[in-house]
Motif scaffolding. Structure first.
Motif, short mmCIF file in Angstrom:
data_model
loop_
_atom_site.label_atom_id
_atom_site.label_comp_id
_atom_site.label_asym_id
_atom_site.label_seq_id
_atom_site.Cartn_x
_atom_site.Cartn_y
_atom_site.Cartn_z
N ALA A 229 -33.02 -36.16 -12.86
CA ALA A 229 -32.51 -34.79 -12.98
C ALA A 229 -33.64 -33.79 -12.80
O ALA A 229 -33.48 -32.74 -12.16
CB ALA A 229 -31.82 -34.59 -14.33
N ASN A 230 -34.82 -34.10 -13.34
CA ASN A 230 -35.98 -33.22 -13.17
C ASN A 230 -36.42 -33.18 -11.71
O ASN A 230 -36.82 -32.13 -11.20
CB ASN A 230 -37.13 -33.69 -14.05
CG ASN A 230 -36.92 -33.32 -15.51
OD1 ASN A 230 -36.14 -32.42 -15.82
ND2 ASN A 230 -37.62 -34.01 -16.41
N ARG A 268 -44.43 -34.39 -2.02
CA ARG A 268 -44.77 -33.02 -1.62
C ARG A 268 -44.39 -31.98 -2.67
O ARG A 268 -45.13 -31.01 -2.89
CB ARG A 268 -44.06 -32.69 -0.30
CG ARG A 268 -44.35 -31.29 0.22
CD ARG A 268 -43.75 -31.05 1.59
NE ARG A 268 -42.31 -31.29 1.61
CZ ARG A 268 -41.73 -32.35 2.19
NH1 ARG A 268 -42.47 -33.28 2.77
NH2 ARG A 268 -40.42 -32.49 2.17
N SER A 269 -43.26 -32.18 -3.37
CA SER A 269 -42.70 -31.10 -4.18
C SER A 269 -42.77 -31.29 -5.69
O SER A 269 -42.77 -30.30 -6.43
CB SER A 269 -41.23 -30.87 -3.78
OG SER A 269 -41.12 -30.58 -2.40
N CYS A 270 -42.78 -32.51 -6.17
CA CYS A 270 -42.71 -32.74 -7.62
C CYS A 270 -44.08 -32.58 -8.27
O CYS A 270 -45.12 -32.80 -7.63
CB CYS A 270 -42.16 -34.13 -7.91
SG CYS A 270 -40.42 -34.32 -7.46
N SER A 271 -44.07 -32.23 -9.53
CA SER A 271 -45.32 -32.05 -10.26
C SER A 271 -46.04 -33.39 -10.45
O SER A 271 -45.43 -34.45 -10.35
CB SER A 271 -45.04 -31.43 -11.63
OG SER A 271 -44.35 -32.35 -12.46
N LEU A 278 -42.00 -40.89 -12.94
CA LEU A 278 -41.13 -41.66 -12.04
C LEU A 278 -41.73 -43.02 -11.72
O LEU A 278 -41.03 -44.04 -11.71
CB LEU A 278 -40.87 -40.87 -10.75
CG LEU A 278 -40.07 -39.58 -10.88
CD1 LEU A 278 -40.10 -38.79 -9.57
CD2 LEU A 278 -38.62 -39.87 -11.29
N GLN A 279 -43.03 -43.05 -11.50
CA GLN A 279 -43.69 -44.31 -11.17
C GLN A 279 -43.75 -45.24 -12.38
O GLN A 279 -43.56 -46.46 -12.25
CB GLN A 279 -45.11 -44.04 -10.65
CG GLN A 279 -45.78 -45.26 -10.02
CD GLN A 279 -45.03 -45.75 -8.80
OE1 GLN A 279 -44.66 -44.96 -7.93
NE2 GLN A 279 -44.78 -47.06 -8.73
#
Length: 300
Positions: A229-230, A268-271, A278-279
């Motif tokens: 969701a983030n 490219r876009s996530c912090s 996520l990893q």
């Protein structure tokens, strides 16, 4: 032929249940229950005016074939109380564990077969509300009788009956905890949400392995829901389907498929924090089974 079809129907209902450990003796008992009721019977006054006491009598007599006919022809009666008890609670209280498993399978099957359009209908909502109340009572009664191997199944059916609302609401809460990093204690937030959901009595079941397995898996699923969701705040992608929640490894598969499909956008876009989370979830939950009980400790 009819007997064969009925036995196949019972087997399908059994498969609708979340996995729960079964001893050899309990399996033999279930088989005996099925075999001992080869000939189905009809209600005394017809299906249209079937009485609740007839359902309770079928529970007490372990008449599984008749209960399956009730499921198909008068399903709401399986949710109706008689003498202050639902058939499910009565089955547990009287020690008819095999009947309780069959009833739970019938509920799970009914929920699985609901169409999206049906869920919003007032009658369906009424049935779901009754089912939720009955299952919570059944959880309490199951704990009282130490029938611990049914608790995880009750939990999953409760979540299934709740539908999208609870899953996405809790995922939103977990996503905020993930945004706060380790200070947000996302694992604790997710685990507490699962425990609160069922019933206040669930705290008594801390040492029940099957419950802890379920809570751990549901907690991990909420973390993946929240993390994805983030990610959707900064990339375009499909949300996680709520009906995957706490059902074997469906959430993990959907999660990793989305990570692979949007790998470039995520990079490219996530912090940096979100990419790390996520990893960690991907690596930490890889290869987990339905009894995986440890969430990635880095997220605590």
């Amino acid at each position: 032929m009819e007997e064969t079809l009925q036995n196949e129907d019972i087997e399908q209902d059994r498969r609708s249940l979340p996995p729960s450990p079964r001893s050899a003796s309990s399996i033999r008992s279930l088989v005996r229950s099925i075999v001992s009721h080869r000939v189905g019977r009809s209600p005394s006054a017809g299906w249209e005016i079937l009485q609740p006491y007839e359902v309770m009598k079928a529970v007490e007599e372990k008449d599984i074939i008749f209960l399956m006919e009730i499921r198909d022809k008068a399903f709401p009666l399986l949710l109706q109380s008689s003498g202050g008890e639902t058939p499910l609670v009565h089955a547990i209280r009287t020690g008819n564990k095999d009947v309780a498993i069959v009833l739970l399978g019938a509920f799970s099957r009914w929920i699985n077969y609901l169409e999206d359009a049906d869920i919003q209908k007032p009658q369906t909502q009424s049935y779901l509300k009754t089912l939720r109340v009955g299952l919570k009572l059944a959880i309490n009664e199951g704990l009282a009788k130490s029938q611990s191997d049914l608790i995880a199944s009750f939990m999953q059916t409760l979540v299934m009956s709740e539908g999208d609302k609870w899953v996405y609401s809790q995922a939103s809460t977990v996503s905020r905890a993930l945004n706060a990093g380790t200070e947000g204690k996302p694992v604790r937030v997710a685990g507490d949400a699962v425990r609160r959901f069922a019933t206040k009595e669930l705290g008594k079941a801390d040492l029940i392995a099957s419950l802890e397995d379920y809570v751990a898996n549901a907690t991990a699923d909420l973390l993946m829901f929240g993390a994805w969701a983030n990610a959707l705040q900064t990339i375009k992608g499909a949300p996680m389907p709520s009906y995957y929640f706490a059902r074997d490894d469906r959430v993990y598969k959907a999660f990793t498929e989305r990570l692979d499909a949007h790998k470039a956008d995520i990079k490219r876009s996530c912090s940096r924090r979100l990419k790390w989370q996520l990893q960690v979830l991907r690596d930490g939950l890889e290869g987990r089974s339905i009894t995986y009980r440890v969430c990635p400790h880095q997220l605590v």
